[in-house]
Enzyme design. Structure first.
Site, PDB file in Angstrom:
ATOM      1  N   GLY A  12      -0.477  13.964  34.421  1.00  0.00           N
ATOM      2  CA  GLY A  12      -0.608  15.390  34.723  1.00  0.00           C
ATOM      3  C   GLY A  12      -0.404  16.199  33.458  1.00  0.00           C
ATOM      4  N   GLY A  13       0.819  16.713  33.282  1.00  0.00           N
ATOM      5  CA  GLY A  13       1.144  17.622  32.175  1.00  0.00           C
ATOM      6  C   GLY A  13       0.686  17.139  30.810  1.00  0.00           C
ATOM      7  N   SER A  71       5.417  11.797  35.151  1.00  0.00           N
ATOM      8  CA  SER A  71       6.102  12.006  33.871  1.00  0.00           C
ATOM      9  C   SER A  71       5.760  10.948  32.823  1.00  0.00           C
ATOM     10  CB  SER A  71       7.616  12.111  34.072  1.00  0.00           C
ATOM     11  OG  SER A  71       7.921  13.261  34.829  1.00  0.00           O
ATOM     12  N   GLU A  89       2.834   6.914  42.477  1.00  0.00           N
ATOM     13  CA  GLU A  89       3.433   8.115  41.899  1.00  0.00           C
ATOM     14  C   GLU A  89       4.670   8.495  42.718  1.00  0.00           C
ATOM     15  OE1 GLU A  89       0.425  10.483  39.409  1.00  0.00           O
ATOM     16  OE2 GLU A  89       0.373  11.285  41.421  1.00  0.00           O
ATOM     17  N   ASN A 104      -5.174  14.349  35.166  1.00  0.00           N
ATOM     18  CA  ASN A 104      -5.220  15.239  36.334  1.00  0.00           C
ATOM     19  C   ASN A 104      -4.778  16.622  35.872  1.00  0.00           C
ATOM     20  OD1 ASN A 104      -4.924  16.550  38.757  1.00  0.00           O
ATOM     21  ND2 ASN A 104      -3.152  15.352  39.453  1.00  0.00           N
ATOM     22  N   TRP A 105      -5.759  17.489  35.647  1.00  0.00           N
ATOM     23  CA  TRP A 105      -5.451  18.805  35.072  1.00  0.00           C
ATOM     24  C   TRP A 105      -4.818  19.755  36.087  1.00  0.00           C
ATOM     25  CZ3 TRP A 105     -10.582  19.908  31.881  1.00  0.00           C
ATOM     26  CH2 TRP A 105     -10.642  18.995  30.814  1.00  0.00           C
ATOM     27  N   LYS A 106      -4.851  19.381  37.359  1.00  0.00           N
ATOM     28  CA  LYS A 106      -4.296  20.229  38.430  1.00  0.00           C
ATOM     29  C   LYS A 106      -4.912  21.637  38.347  1.00  0.00           C
ATOM     30  CE  LYS A 106      -0.281  17.281  38.553  1.00  0.00           C
ATOM     31  NZ  LYS A 106       1.112  17.098  38.896  1.00  0.00           N
ATOM     32  N   GLY A 124       6.152  15.524  37.303  1.00  0.00           N
ATOM     33  CA  GLY A 124       6.502  16.775  36.633  1.00  0.00           C
ATOM     34  C   GLY A 124       7.984  16.970  36.383  1.00  0.00           C
ATOM     35  N   GLU A 128       1.084  16.442  45.952  1.00  0.00           N
ATOM     36  CA  GLU A 128       1.010  17.908  46.060  1.00  0.00           C
ATOM     37  C   GLU A 128       0.089  18.321  47.214  1.00  0.00           C
ATOM     38  OE1 GLU A 128       0.138  18.549  41.920  1.00  0.00           O
ATOM     39  OE2 GLU A 128       2.192  17.977  41.433  1.00  0.00           O
ATOM     40  N   HIS A 175      -2.844  12.945  46.781  1.00  0.00           N
ATOM     41  CA  HIS A 175      -1.816  13.315  45.795  1.00  0.00           C
ATOM     42  C   HIS A 175      -0.645  13.962  46.540  1.00  0.00           C
ATOM     43  CE1 HIS A 175       0.258  15.299  42.524  1.00  0.00           C
ATOM     44  NE2 HIS A 175      -0.372  14.459  41.709  1.00  0.00           N
TER      45      HIS A 175
HETATM   46  P1  PGA Z   1       2.896  14.557  35.652  1.00  0.00           P
HETATM   47  O1  PGA Z   1       1.955  14.548  36.940  1.00  0.00           O
HETATM   48  O2  PGA Z   1       2.322  13.568  34.663  1.00  0.00           O
HETATM   49  O3  PGA Z   1       2.879  15.960  35.164  1.00  0.00           O
HETATM   50  O4  PGA Z   1       4.262  14.103  36.124  1.00  0.00           O
HETATM   51  C1  PGA Z   1       1.366  13.364  37.388  1.00  0.00           C
HETATM   52  C2  PGA Z   1       0.569  13.627  38.626  1.00  0.00           C
HETATM   53  O5  PGA Z   1       0.948  14.494  39.417  1.00  0.00           O
HETATM   54  O6  PGA Z   1      -0.473  12.986  38.843  1.00  0.00           O
END
Ligand code: PGA
Length: 249
Positions: A231-232, A210, A166, A8-10, A172, A98, A96
């Protein structure tokens, strides 16, 4: 079950970076000496088309990070599931945290998006998870059970749906639940799905929050973890590739 590794590149990358990441990964996938898990990349909307072009007819799938439940209409700034499908996406992340937090998305809206994705034939990746307060208050399991109840339509197509657990506090943050806590929640999700939805037992259950190259192997070895939503750590080809290779099924 073959595992899923989803990037997930956001709201990250330029077009050049997105293409470099996609083609760098493709190169490794095509030269891999062993079978790999399902790999799905979810770029920002402007880069879906060029990334799909690079990955067309390959083992890497592309997904959207969100969508509107209606097929078309006067919804400025939104993208429909039909449009995602039209440009070659086969997956879409829905609910998600966010989106739930910054865009105040309700369970009713999320449920309608999941239903629209299933109807359109796009595979929805429904994200659920508890907050830090809910975890500390001992309510994590009941929150997860409730989200499965409120965010999923009555009729699910178990061959299309994926669930990603999640925890909000893990995204994050560099913190993850213990392996026992993750396994407990994943077991609950599998139990709830198989008890309440026809075919629910075959729905893949992923962990996200994470996850990185250091913890991927222990996460992916948990019996109820069918993959990771990253994500990251999906933004660097070397690290993402290490995570992919931590999967043994
Ligand atoms: P993260 O994000 O791996 O940076 O914690 C995961 C996500 O939001 O899907």
């Amino acid at each position: 079950m073959q595992q899923y590794i989803i990037g997930n590149w956001k709201m990250n990358n330029t077009k050049a970076e997105a293409l470099k990441l996609a083609s760098g990964l493709l190169n490794r996938v095509q030269n891999a000496p062993r079978p790999l898990p399902h790999i799905i990349l979810c770029p920002s909307f402007p880069y879906l088309v060029p990334v799909v072009e690079v990955l067309k007819n390959t083992a890497i799938d592309v997904g959207g990070q969100d969508s509107h439940p209606e097929t078309s209409g006067a919804f400025t700034g939104n993208v429909s599931i039909a449009q995602l499908k039209d440009v070659g996406c086969t997956y879409v992340i829905i609910g998600h945290s966010e989106r739930r937090h910054h865009h105040h998305e309700s369970s009713t809206l999320i449920k309608s998006k999941v239903a629209a994705a299933l109807k359109t034939g796009l595979r929805p990746i429904l994200c659920i998870g508890e907050s830090a307060e809910e975890r500390e208050g001992g309510h994590a399991l009941s929150i997860i059970a409730r989200q499965l109840e409120t965010d999923l339509p009555e009729d699910i197509d178990p061959t299309l749906l994926l669930i990603a657990y999640e925890p909000l506090w893990a995204i994050g943050s560099g913190h993850t639940p213990t392996l026992e806590q993750i396994e407990e929640v994943m077991g609950l999700i599998k139990h709830e799905l198989s008890a309440r939805r026809a075919g629910g037992a075959i729905v893949p259950t992923l962990y996200g929050g994470s996850a990185n190259a250091l913890n991927a192997s222990s996460l992916l070895n948990l019996p109820h973890v069918d993959g990771l939503l990253i994500g990251g750590a999906s933004l660097k080809v070397d690290e993402f590739w290490q995570i992919i290779n931590a999967s043994q099924r």
